[in-house]
Write a protein that holds these residues in place. Structure first.
Motif: not given
Length: 257
Positions: A206-210, A212-218
């Motif tokens: 359930d925490t995996l979407p976070d 991908y959010t971090r990947i895009l921000e990075y």
């Protein structure tokens, strides 16, 4: 007889049994039943043990020794050499699996928090199956992999992959297929060497979407562009205490904008 049995690492009763069934006789017996074996029988006995190790039954060995044939003996060797080669290949594949799982466990042990970094990786090989699935299709993922891959390949882990465009569109819960690191270097397809953005994350699915959010921000912060597919793999499915201990690795190739 005791000396002969000790020399070959067997029980005296075994020699009695082999004599009784006609598999291996002593050189001579005394009137009171003592069995004596000659030195020339040492190698003969070892050949019999070799045939047993190759899987022949006692009766098959007895039948062959009753009518020895060089061609049949050579054919027997050829068939068993093929079997041995197959067993060696299987053991080598199992060794690859065990070493891979050990390496993953080492990563999980040292992981104290989510790590996100660019890593330079060599060329690797994977096997993959295109499959339109989402995170909840666990049974379909496993059934598809089991139908296509060997047991050793399954033991290397079943991961998922997702195209870079889906990630940019926020569709990171929907996958384009499943994959596994190739257990045999001659199989599958290669992933090119290069720079990959890698995230190691401890937590349930359930925490995996976070992640991908971090990947895009990075990527935004460091002016990187995602290319190809993101490859998602659980590193410790075989050693979980709770779902929150699950360690996921995501890798996706990046380029400078």
């Amino acid at each position: 007889m005791a000396q002969f049995a000790a020399l070959h690492g067997i029980n005296k009763r075994t020699l009695h049994y082999y004599d009784d069934i006609g598999l291996f006789f002593p050189a001579y017996k005394t009137a009171n039943g003592y069995r004596y074996y000659a030195q020339r029988q040492d190698l003969e006995f070892e050949y019999i043990m070799m045939l047993k190790d190759l899987g022949l039954s006692n009766q098959e060995i007895i039948d062959y020794r009753s009518h020895p044939d060089p061609d049949e003996f050579n054919g027997l060797f050829t068939r068993n050499l093929d079997d041995i080669d197959a067993r060696i290949r299987s053991l080598q594949r199992m060794r690859t699996v065990l070493q891979t799982l050990q390496q993953r466990l080492a990563v999980c042990r040292r992981l104290t928090h989510t790590e996100l970094q660019v890593v330079t990786l060599p060329e690797t090989r994977i096997v993959r199956i295109p499959l339109n699935v989402d995170q909840s299709d666990v049974n379909l993922i496993y059934e598809t992999a089991r139908a296509r891959w060997s047991r050793e390949q399954l033991q290397m882990g079943i991961g998922t992959y997702i195209g870079a465009q889906r990630i940019r569109n926020g569709e990171h819960g929907h996958y384009d297929g499943i994959y596994s690191p190739a257990v045999d270097e001659a199989e599958g397809e290669h992933l090119p060497a290069g720079d990959y953005l890698q995230i190691l994350h401890r937590g349930n699915w359930d925490t995996l979407p976070d992640c991908y959010t971090r990947i895009l921000e990075y990527c935004t912060q460091h002016r990187l562009r995602l290319t190809g597919c993101a490859y998602e793999l659980g590193l410790n499915e075989f050693a979980l205490r709770t779902a929150d201990d699950y360690v996921t690795r995501i890798r996706i190739r990046v380029e400078q904008r």
